[in-house]
Design a protein around this motif. Structure first.
Motif, PDB file in Angstrom:
ATOM      1  N   GLN A 162     -27.599  33.419  18.980  1.00 31.17           N
ATOM      2  CA  GLN A 162     -28.254  32.331  18.245  1.00 31.17           C
ATOM      3  C   GLN A 162     -27.552  31.722  17.153  1.00 31.17           C
ATOM      4  O   GLN A 162     -28.214  30.862  16.396  1.00 31.17           O
ATOM      5  CB  GLN A 162     -29.828  32.652  17.937  1.00 31.17           C
ATOM      6  CG  GLN A 162     -30.549  33.754  19.023  1.00 31.17           C
ATOM      7  CD  GLN A 162     -31.830  32.714  19.431  1.00 31.17           C
ATOM      8  OE1 GLN A 162     -31.957  31.621  18.912  1.00 31.17           O
ATOM      9  NE2 GLN A 162     -32.475  33.382  20.067  1.00 31.17           N
ATOM     10  N   SER A 163     -26.714  32.472  16.437  1.00 34.62           N
ATOM     11  CA  SER A 163     -25.945  32.210  15.283  1.00 34.62           C
ATOM     12  C   SER A 163     -24.740  32.998  15.089  1.00 34.62           C
ATOM     13  O   SER A 163     -24.560  34.152  15.523  1.00 34.62           O
ATOM     14  CB  SER A 163     -26.751  32.409  13.969  1.00 34.62           C
ATOM     15  OG  SER A 163     -26.142  32.062  12.937  1.00 34.62           O
ATOM     16  N   ILE A 172     -30.309  38.750  19.481  1.00 33.34           N
ATOM     17  CA  ILE A 172     -30.367  37.557  18.810  1.00 33.34           C
ATOM     18  C   ILE A 172     -28.818  37.208  18.228  1.00 33.34           C
ATOM     19  O   ILE A 172     -28.739  36.092  17.773  1.00 33.34           O
ATOM     20  CB  ILE A 172     -31.157  37.523  17.356  1.00 33.34           C
ATOM     21  CG1 ILE A 172     -30.836  38.502  16.466  1.00 33.34           C
ATOM     22  CG2 ILE A 172     -32.642  37.323  17.744  1.00 33.34           C
ATOM     23  CD1 ILE A 172     -31.433  38.424  15.090  1.00 33.34           C
TER      24      ILE A 172
END
Ligand code: BGC
Length: 426
Positions: free
Chosen positions: A118-119, A115
């Motif tokens: 994603q940020s 992930i």
């Protein structure tokens, strides 16, 4: 006779004066804030409770707890609920054998990798004593809860993680480290604001125990350069409180732990230690012939007891399982009294701890603005009758001091609070 035995070992809470303990707690809190020697580190979190949370912006959350390591992506959806996705959970690295710092960070990065794109923000809830730096990194003071990654002690956890992410070419991230009680306090803020709360406390009783509350910067005199008009969350590290007189079994349990002399209060009330305490207590009762011969014989084959099993017995003493199935009705009556008293003492100490933070917060003096106490932790909610007993003490201890309060629980509080910090702290 059982009562005398429990009194002698200082398990019986009747041997403690809660008001006196609260005063001692407050003294230690003051000493910790001013930098005088104290068993309570009183660590400023450099996080306030004012910032509003941006919507529709994902943040990576790491929740390194006493038992599990969780990683997920969190987003506060406008006009909707919180969205938690890509959730993974593994046993906390270092709880199943010693690890090097590199191996520890590698486990974290393994979970973040899917992930990572994603940020650029990470809210890292780290449930251990960490000295937070003004840049929101954190230096590990020492491990608690029997975790074994010795190399990490004294290291900046945010810097170590940032480097490990870079080494895997996962980019630069803004990492906010916060304690789980700070996360718990932040998670309770939204509900507390609806109640008109004027201050907040976060309390955890799970594998370990600890408290956070909001303190005025002027009172944190050990740190220079803080805005004198501001306030911030302080991580008390209340599990370190060392002014309770301990009994022989408490002393023994501490000596057998990985950090003798530290976290003495935690060792009397939290989940990772209650099972051991119960084991020692039953073994001592067996030595003193409080049980029938057949129960003693069965017990002697036992090498340990988990708090889950002790609690199962407390919930259902007439349907015993495991070794307790070998105990007669009279043995089980003694056992209920022993284990019930361990819970009674944990309940009294928990209420003392929460009360001290409540008093120190200075909040809740009007019924229209009750202090918001957000409580989290499996030991607190799952231990037989513990929460009810804590509430009975709190009603007495806080009402007598004119403090209005509201206790609540927020689902996934460490994750929610870490997401709030990750999104708002910079
Ligand atoms: C840690 C604290 C933590 C608490 C509850 C203790 O062992 O030292 O930092 O907040 O456990 O998880």
């Amino acid at each position: 006779m059982v009562r005398e035995f429990l009194r002698e070992l200082r398990i019986d809470p009747c041997g403690f004066d809660p008001d006196e303990l609260i005063e001692l707690f407050l003294e230690e809190m003051d000493a910790g804030l001013t930098g005088r020697g104290s068993s309570l580190p009183m660590i400023p979190a450099y996080v306030g409770v004012q910032a509003s949370v941006p919507y529709d912006e994902p943040v990576i959350v790491i929740d390194a707890g006493g038992t599990n390591l969780r990683v997920c992506l969190v987003e506060f959806v406008k006009q909707g609920d919180l969205k938690i996705s890509h959730f993974t959970k593994v046993p906390m690295p270092g709880t199943q054998g010693e690890l090097s710092a590199d191996a520890f960070y590698a486990r974290l990065v393994d979970l973040i990798e899917p992930i990572a794109s994603q940020s650029d923000r990470i809210g890292f809830c780290f449930s251990y004593p960490v000295e937070i730096q003004p840049d929101l990194g954190g230096v590990l003071l020492h491990w608690s809860k029997e975790v074994r990654v010795p190399e990490l002690v004294g290291q900046c956890v945010a810097a170590g993680l940032a480097q490990a992410l870079k080494n895997r070419e996962l980019g630069e991230k803004q990492i906010v480290i916060l304690n789980d009680t700070v996360a718990c306090l932040l998670a309770g803020r939204a509900a507390g604001e609806q109640l008109g709360s004027d201050s907040f406390v976060g309390f955890i009783l799970g594998t370990g125990t600890n408290t956070a509350y909001v303190e005025k910067n002027v009172a944190i005199s050990k740190v220079s350069g803080l805005n004198p008009d501001g306030a911030q969350v302080v991580n008390v590290e209340s599990g370190g409180f060392d002014r309770c007189v301990r009994g022989a079994l408490d002393v023994k349990l501490d000596e057998q732990s990985i950090n003798p002399g530290l976290h003495l209060f935690e060792k009397m009330i939290s989940g990772v230690y209650l099972g051991q305490l119960a084991f020692e207590l039953i073994s001592e009762a067996a030595n003193r012939e409080f049980f029938t011969d057949s129960a003693v014989c069965a017990w002697r084959k036992q090498t340990e007891l988990s708090w889950v099993d002790a609690n199962l017995f407390l919930q259902n003493p007439d349907k015993p399982s495991g070794v307790f199935a070998e105990f007669s009705a009279s043995d089980r009556a003694v056992l209920s009294e022993l284990l019930g008293t361990v819970v009674d003492r944990a309940a009294l100490f928990t209420a003392v701890n929460i009360s001290a933070a409540a008093i120190k917060s200075g909040g809740g003096f009007s019924a229209d603005h009750p202090l918001c106490i957000n409580i989290d932790g499996s030991t607190y909610y799952k231990t037989h009758q513990l929460a009810e007993k804590v509430h009975a003490h709190l009603t007495r201890l806080l009402s007598a001091r004119g403090i209005h309060y509201h206790c609540q629980q927020v689902e996934d509080a460490p994750i929610v609070g870490a997401a709030i910090a990750g999104l708002t702290a910079f």
